[in-house]
Design an enzyme around this catalytic site. Structure first.
Site, PDB file in Angstrom:
ATOM      1  N   TYR A 139      44.847  45.196  35.255  1.00  0.00           N
ATOM      2  CA  TYR A 139      44.421  46.103  34.161  1.00  0.00           C
ATOM      3  C   TYR A 139      45.249  47.046  33.368  1.00  0.00           C
ATOM      4  CZ  TYR A 139      39.548  45.586  35.335  1.00  0.00           C
ATOM      5  OH  TYR A 139      38.256  44.845  35.566  1.00  0.00           O
ATOM      6  N   LYS A 190      43.973  38.582  48.275  1.00  0.00           N
ATOM      7  CA  LYS A 190      44.236  37.214  48.251  1.00  0.00           C
ATOM      8  C   LYS A 190      45.747  36.751  48.610  1.00  0.00           C
ATOM      9  CE  LYS A 190      42.724  33.138  46.752  1.00  0.00           C
ATOM     10  NZ  LYS A 190      41.568  32.249  47.455  1.00  0.00           N
ATOM     11  N   ASP A 223      37.632  35.788  48.014  1.00  0.00           N
ATOM     12  CA  ASP A 223      36.584  34.721  47.842  1.00  0.00           C
ATOM     13  C   ASP A 223      35.521  34.582  48.925  1.00  0.00           C
ATOM     14  OD1 ASP A 223      38.774  33.818  49.214  1.00  0.00           O
ATOM     15  OD2 ASP A 223      38.814  31.528  48.418  1.00  0.00           O
ATOM     16  N   ASP A 247      36.510  45.270  40.794  1.00  0.00           N
ATOM     17  CA  ASP A 247      35.647  45.100  39.381  1.00  0.00           C
ATOM     18  C   ASP A 247      34.453  44.242  40.023  1.00  0.00           C
ATOM     19  OD1 ASP A 247      34.486  45.321  36.994  1.00  0.00           O
ATOM     20  OD2 ASP A 247      35.331  43.652  36.289  1.00  0.00           O
ATOM     21  N   ASP A 251      30.322  44.428  41.176  1.00  0.00           N
ATOM     22  CA  ASP A 251      29.269  44.033  40.280  1.00  0.00           C
ATOM     23  C   ASP A 251      28.064  43.128  41.313  1.00  0.00           C
ATOM     24  OD1 ASP A 251      29.549  44.919  37.799  1.00  0.00           O
ATOM     25  OD2 ASP A 251      29.013  43.083  36.710  1.00  0.00           O
TER      26      ASP A 251
HETATM   27  C1  IPM Z   1      33.646  48.620  35.190  1.00  0.00           C
HETATM   28  C2  IPM Z   1      33.907  47.625  33.769  1.00  0.00           C
HETATM   29  C3  IPM Z   1      35.268  48.021  33.217  1.00  0.00           C
HETATM   30  C4  IPM Z   1      36.256  47.440  34.188  1.00  0.00           C
HETATM   31  C5  IPM Z   1      35.509  47.363  31.885  1.00  0.00           C
HETATM   32  C6  IPM Z   1      34.352  47.724  31.013  1.00  0.00           C
HETATM   33  C7  IPM Z   1      36.805  47.613  31.281  1.00  0.00           C
HETATM   34  O1  IPM Z   1      33.391  46.466  34.015  1.00  0.00           O
HETATM   35  O2  IPM Z   1      33.881  49.949  35.111  1.00  0.00           O
HETATM   36  O3  IPM Z   1      33.355  47.957  36.182  1.00  0.00           O
HETATM   37  O4  IPM Z   1      36.365  46.267  34.359  1.00  0.00           O
HETATM   38  O5  IPM Z   1      36.573  48.133  35.135  1.00  0.00           O
HETATM   39 MN    MN Z   2      32.935  46.017  35.982  1.00  0.00          MN
END
Ligand code: IPM
Ligand code: MN
Ligand code: NAD
Length: 355
Positions: A139, A190, A223, A247, A251
């Site tokens: 990042y 990893k 993975d 990240d 999700d």
């Molecule tokens: C998150 C988002 C951000 C990230 C993006 C929007 C930069 O996906 O906060 O998870 O990748 O950290």
């Molecule tokens: Mn995210």
């Protein structure tokens, strides 16, 4: 308490006002006072002024006690007038990096009554805390192009890994486990392929774990981790991982806890030398923005994290309890959870539950 408020784009503009409603209810109930400063940055502001987040505003933000953030970003398919990723990099990542919010704390819990796509999972099976390193890794925007737009173009995107950065994230994970009586910390990386950067992670993890003999440890390649999060999420307690992997797996974590509308986060500067930032994990959700049915629970849980961080644990608990009781009743479910409630109705229900 001085709280900076930045709703940003899309559903950020819908969930943050509800979050402020809940914050206000908490202040009334627990007798604390606070002031808010509104910041208009995001896509529309950029289109109008060609400004993302000026340094002067960043300086002001740093001096607040906390920042409540919605989301920035446009439709992933892009907008002709907004360069790719500029809002994310120059607003969100800029705050995380410049305010040294080196921990991204992302609790992943399935609350009772919330539908999960995992057909056999019970709330007790999904209760993990993901500690995402937040100021390094892929990042850092360290990279560039060579021979751009030629057939032999080269693009580099460098994963920056420092012993200090990695160690402070790992130590935070162990301290968190100790404080909240969590039993295990799993490193997710990893090491089999990223044999330099993640070897450093492994060695730092081994060194720090030795200081916490009461806490069990484990290691999974990322993975395999994505598979286990689906097949046996109960094996995870505290996870510590890199910026990019954190990240991605959060999700996935959001999906198993009922969706993006349920996932909260805190971008923490544990030194408190600059403001920490609290935000739902989700983005601006252009596909549902403007319709009034975004799920605001992730924002409320983020407000609870904010209050916890600002030494209002009772207020935080009260919001958490209210969210739990509200989502237990399907009539309070927004469309993502299979219901018909509006964003504002869920906000009202949480405020009522707190009272
Ligand atoms: C998150 C988002 C951000 C990230 C993006 C929007 C930069 O996906 O906060 O998870 O990748 O950290
Ligand atoms: Mn995210
Ligand atoms: P997203 O998180 O915005 O949406 C992913 C899916 O989750 C969509 O189907 C959306 O409808 C759903 N969703 C998200 N929040 C929801 C909510 N509160 N209630 C119900 N459903 C919800 O991710 P994306 O579509 O990949 O990204 C859209 C934009 O947001 C991009 O520009 C991206 O860069 C940005 N983004 C910003 C942040 C942030 O500011 N923290 C986080 C992630 C993505």
């Amino acid at each position: 308490m001085k709280i900076a408020v930045m709703p940003g784009d899309g559903v950020g503009k819908e969930v943050i006002p509800e979050g402020l409603k809940v914050l206000k209810a908490a202040a009334r109930k627990f007798g604390f006072t606070y002031s808010t400063t509104d910041y208009p940055f995001g896509g529309e502001y950029y289109l109008e002024k060609k400004i993302t987040l000026p340094d002067s505003a960043l300086k002001e933000l740093a001096a607040h006690d906390a920042i409540l953030f919605g989301a920035v970003g446009v439709d992933p398919r892009g907008s002709a007038q907004i360069p790719q990723g500029i809002l994310e990099a120059e607003i969100l990542l800029k705050m995380r990096f410049e305010l040294d919010q080196y921990i991204n704390l992302r609790p992943t819990r399935l609350l009772p009554g919330v539908p999960t796509p995992l057909k056999n999972a019970k709330p007790q099976d999904i209760d993990m805390v993901i500690v995402r390193e937040n100021t390094e890794g892929l990042y850092c925007q360290n990279g560039g192009f060579l021979y751009k737009n030629t057939p032999h173009e080269v693009a580099n995107q460098i994963e920056v890994t420092t012993r200090r950065g990695v160690e402070r994230a790992i130590r935070y994970a162990f301290e968190y486990a100790k404080q909240f009586n969590r039993k295990k910390v799993t490193l997710v990386a990893k090491t089999n392929v990223l044999r330099f950067a993640h070897n450093l992670w492994q060695r730092a993890f081994d060194a720090v774990q030795a200081e916490y003999p009461g806490i069990a440890t484990d290691y999974h390649h990322v993975d395999a981790c994505t598979m286990y999060m689906v097949t046996k999420p109960q094996i995870y307690d505290v996870i510590v991982t890199t910026n990019m992997f954190g990240d991605i797996i959060t999700d996935l974590g959001a999906a198993i806890q009922g969706g993006m509308g349920m996932a909260a986060s805190g971008n923490l500067n544990p030194t408190r030398q600059a403001a920490s930032m609290f935000e739902p994990v989700h983005g601006s959700a252009p596909d549902i923005a403007g319709k009034g049915f975004a799920n605001p629970i992730a924002t409320f849980l983020s407000v609870a994290m904010l209050l916890d961080f600002l030494n209002q644990p009772e207020a935080a608990k009260s919001i958490n309890r209210a969210c739990q009781s509200v989502v237990a009743d399907p009539k309070n479910h927004t469309r993502d959870l299979g219901g018909t409630a509006s964003t504002a109705q869920v906000g009202d229900a949480v405020v009522a539950a707190m009272a």
